[in-house]
Scaffold this active site. Structure first.
Site, PDB file in Angstrom:
ATOM      1  N   ASN A 239      40.102  35.955  37.416  1.00  0.00           N
ATOM      2  CA  ASN A 239      40.369  37.024  37.759  1.00  0.00           C
ATOM      3  C   ASN A 239      40.877  37.646  36.405  1.00  0.00           C
ATOM      4  O   ASN A 239      42.015  37.110  35.769  1.00  0.00           O
ATOM      5  CB  ASN A 239      41.502  37.052  38.551  1.00  0.00           C
ATOM      6  CG  ASN A 239      42.382  38.392  38.856  1.00  0.00           C
ATOM      7  OD1 ASN A 239      42.013  39.375  38.420  1.00  0.00           O
ATOM      8  ND2 ASN A 239      43.280  38.255  39.858  1.00  0.00           N
TER       9      ASN A 239
ATOM     10  N   ARG B 139      56.252  50.440  43.058  1.00  0.00           N
ATOM     11  CA  ARG B 139      55.493  51.527  43.327  1.00  0.00           C
ATOM     12  C   ARG B 139      56.321  52.211  44.417  1.00  0.00           C
ATOM     13  O   ARG B 139      56.714  51.748  45.276  1.00  0.00           O
ATOM     14  CB  ARG B 139      54.165  51.206  43.774  1.00  0.00           C
ATOM     15  CG  ARG B 139      53.197  50.922  42.660  1.00  0.00           C
ATOM     16  CD  ARG B 139      51.952  50.451  42.900  1.00  0.00           C
ATOM     17  NE  ARG B 139      51.665  49.162  42.272  1.00  0.00           N
ATOM     18  CZ  ARG B 139      50.585  48.325  42.783  1.00  0.00           C
ATOM     19  NH1 ARG B 139      49.938  48.728  44.095  1.00  0.00           N
ATOM     20  NH2 ARG B 139      50.145  47.211  42.181  1.00  0.00           N
TER      21      ARG B 139
ATOM     22  N   GLU C 151      42.912  34.559  48.298  1.00  0.00           N
ATOM     23  CA  GLU C 151      41.900  35.487  47.622  1.00  0.00           C
ATOM     24  C   GLU C 151      40.712  34.541  46.932  1.00  0.00           C
ATOM     25  O   GLU C 151      39.680  34.932  47.211  1.00  0.00           O
ATOM     26  CB  GLU C 151      42.349  36.498  47.093  1.00  0.00           C
ATOM     27  CG  GLU C 151      43.228  37.347  48.023  1.00  0.00           C
ATOM     28  CD  GLU C 151      44.432  38.478  47.285  1.00  0.00           C
ATOM     29  OE1 GLU C 151      43.985  39.306  46.922  1.00  0.00           O
ATOM     30  OE2 GLU C 151      45.621  37.729  47.005  1.00  0.00           O
TER      31      GLU C 151
ATOM     32  N   ARG D 122      36.748  38.634  40.604  1.00  0.00           N
ATOM     33  CA  ARG D 122      37.499  39.609  41.431  1.00  0.00           C
ATOM     34  C   ARG D 122      37.500  40.859  40.750  1.00  0.00           C
ATOM     35  O   ARG D 122      37.659  40.868  39.500  1.00  0.00           O
ATOM     36  CB  ARG D 122      38.835  39.336  41.340  1.00  0.00           C
ATOM     37  CG  ARG D 122      39.899  40.308  41.975  1.00  0.00           C
ATOM     38  CD  ARG D 122      41.170  40.349  41.678  1.00  0.00           C
ATOM     39  NE  ARG D 122      41.769  41.417  42.513  1.00  0.00           N
ATOM     40  CZ  ARG D 122      42.895  41.945  42.053  1.00  0.00           C
ATOM     41  NH1 ARG D 122      43.509  41.652  40.973  1.00  0.00           N
ATOM     42  NH2 ARG D 122      43.407  43.067  42.654  1.00  0.00           N
TER      43      ARG D 122
ATOM     44  N   HIS E  13      43.372  45.294  48.352  1.00  0.00           N
ATOM     45  CA  HIS E  13      43.700  43.700  49.142  1.00  0.00           C
ATOM     46  C   HIS E  13      42.718  43.533  50.275  1.00  0.00           C
ATOM     47  O   HIS E  13      42.986  42.689  50.957  1.00  0.00           O
ATOM     48  CB  HIS E  13      45.236  43.882  49.681  1.00  0.00           C
ATOM     49  CG  HIS E  13      46.120  43.988  48.819  1.00  0.00           C
ATOM     50  ND1 HIS E  13      47.336  44.752  49.140  1.00  0.00           N
ATOM     51  CD2 HIS E  13      46.418  43.653  47.648  1.00  0.00           C
ATOM     52  CE1 HIS E  13      48.073  44.682  48.034  1.00  0.00           C
ATOM     53  NE2 HIS E  13      47.647  44.094  47.178  1.00  0.00           N
TER      54      HIS E  13
END
Ligand code: ADP
Length: 408
Positions: free
Chosen positions: A7, A241, A385, A91, A180
């Site tokens: 990643n 956020r 993941e 990823r 996601h």
């Protein structure tokens, strides 16, 4: 087969090495501060002390070289030589409308990922650096890319279109993509296994609640709707956020505060959410702690955060005309019983009956936190993941035509 999962960020790179026969993680780690002096490589192997190495790592190619050196290190390594890595999975955040599944990397795939730089300017260029760095170090090893957006490509237009002039969709592909996806995909499959029911017959709502947070409505195994949009800013309130807000707030704030567009963008992404409302932190642990000590701002942040998840769950029950199970996952979703309780307390009308003791249990296994007679099951399912990236990569390498397999 051993698969290295990467990643890559702009100044960092995380890795996990999987043995696909057992799906065990042989080693994992991260490189931080790439391009700065005193870069740090942290390397972990089960049951051994963590190794930390500080050196100058100026680019991603050197970072991958250092990772490979560590994986084959006499004392700290787990491989005899780098030929023991048979494939690499990356990823990639944005696959746009081009990628609805994971693919093996070739010239065309790299070109298409480049075309998507505009949609994910902070992420996709860094992923490309990771791919190039692996190519430079392991030129004969096949690489796969697994996209955060791909799982949501099954959304119907009524879910993914924004109600703005369609020329913007045609010209610039402005629409909801969702993120996601790897996590929503992974936990929906795990949930179906746990419930011992075919995924194709289930109506699921998955809530990935970590630093970033999103909900997804998964109808018969396919993403039907999700809360993040063209970028990961839309939807739920998150650590830093804002999530959903009236778009008119942007020009209004620019005028009133004499801010630039970039400053407002940064405010909405980095200085909003839990951090802005609580004035303390973006970390749910600190919010809950302060709230329990009587801090009113922390309480408001916690309530807003949970309320928005509950609203999305309600919306997705309506969107799918029902729900069989609601799934919590990721850092907050897996660990905060207080948050799960606050979300579920408004769902009794739909037949959700939380069992407090089950909710308080800590475990790394999927589990049910509702009573046995609850009409809707609520589950906590740890996400993984990296494992899904490794599985997709493995599958793609196995499916490769024989001629490609011989001469990568
Ligand atoms: P990312 O989106 O970066 O992958 P994670 O899924 O790892 O994030 O989630 C990180 C967040 O999980 C942290 O910011 C923290 O708020 C939250 N978290 C971790 N452990 C707990 C806990 N025990 N209770 C509440 N929140 C927790």
């Amino acid at each position: 087969m051993n698969i290295l999962v990467i990643n890559a960020g702009s100044s960092s790179l995380k890795y996990q090495l999987y043995n696909m026969k057992t799906e065990d993680v042989l080693a994992k780690g991260r490189v931080e501060r790439i391009g700065m002096d005193s870069s740090i490589l942290t390397h972990e192997v089960d049951h051994q002390p963590e190794v930390r190495e500080v050196s100058e790592i100026l680019d991603h190619t050197t970072a991958i070289k250092k990772v490979l050196d560590m994986l084959t290190h006499k004392k700290f390594g787990v491989l005899r030589n780098i030929q023991d890595i048979q494939a690499v999975g990356h990823r990639v955040v944005h696959g746009g409308e081009t990628f609805s599944r994971s693919v093996l990397v070739d010239q065309n795939v790299k070109l298409e990922i480049r075309k998507l730089f505009d949609l994910a300017p902070l992420h996709n260029p860094a992923h490309m650096m990771g791919i190039a760095a692996v190519e430079a170090n392991l030129p004969d090893v096949p690489q796969a890319v697994v996209f955060d957006t791909a799982f949501h490509q099954t959304m119907p237009p009524s879910s993914f279109m924004y109600a703005i002039p369609t020329v913007l969709y045609r010209k610039h592909k402005i629409r909801r993509y969702g993120f996601h996806g790897t996590s929503h995909d992974y936990v929906s499959k795990s949930a179906a296994e746990f419930l011992e029911r075919p995924l194709e017959e289930l109506k699921l709502i998955t809530c990935h609640i970590g630093n970033g947070a999103s909900c997804a409505a998964i109808l018969n195994g396919k993403s039907f709707d999700t809360s993040m949009g063209m970028t990961p800013l839309e939807g739920l309130m998150m650590g830093t956020r804002s999530g959903d807000l009236d778009p008119a707030v942007v020009p209004f704030t620019i005028n009133k505060e004499e801010l630039t567009l970039n400053e407002v963008n940064s405010m909405l992404n980095k200085h909003s959410g839990l951090l802005a409302i609580s004035g303390i932190s973006s970390d749910m642990r600190e919010i809950v702690e302060s709230m329990n000590e009587g801090n009113e701002k922390a309480k408001l942040a916690f309530e807003m955060y949970a309320y928005r998840i509950r609203k999305y769950i309600g919306a997705y029950i309506a969107a799918m005309d029902g729900v069989d199970a609601i799934i919590f996952t990721a850092g907050v979703g897996e660990n905060s019983d207080a948050l799960r309780k606050e979300v579920c307390k408004g769902l009794t009308f739909f037949g959700v009956r939380l069992e407090e003791q089950r909710n308080a249990v800590r475990s790394s296994q999927p589990r049910r936190i509702t009573t046995d007679d609850s009409v809707v099951s609520v589950l906590v399912v740890p996400t993984n993941e990296e494992l899904l990236i490794a599985r997709d990569t493995y599958q793609l390498v196995l499916e490769r035509p024989a001629d490609e397999a011989e001469s990568p």
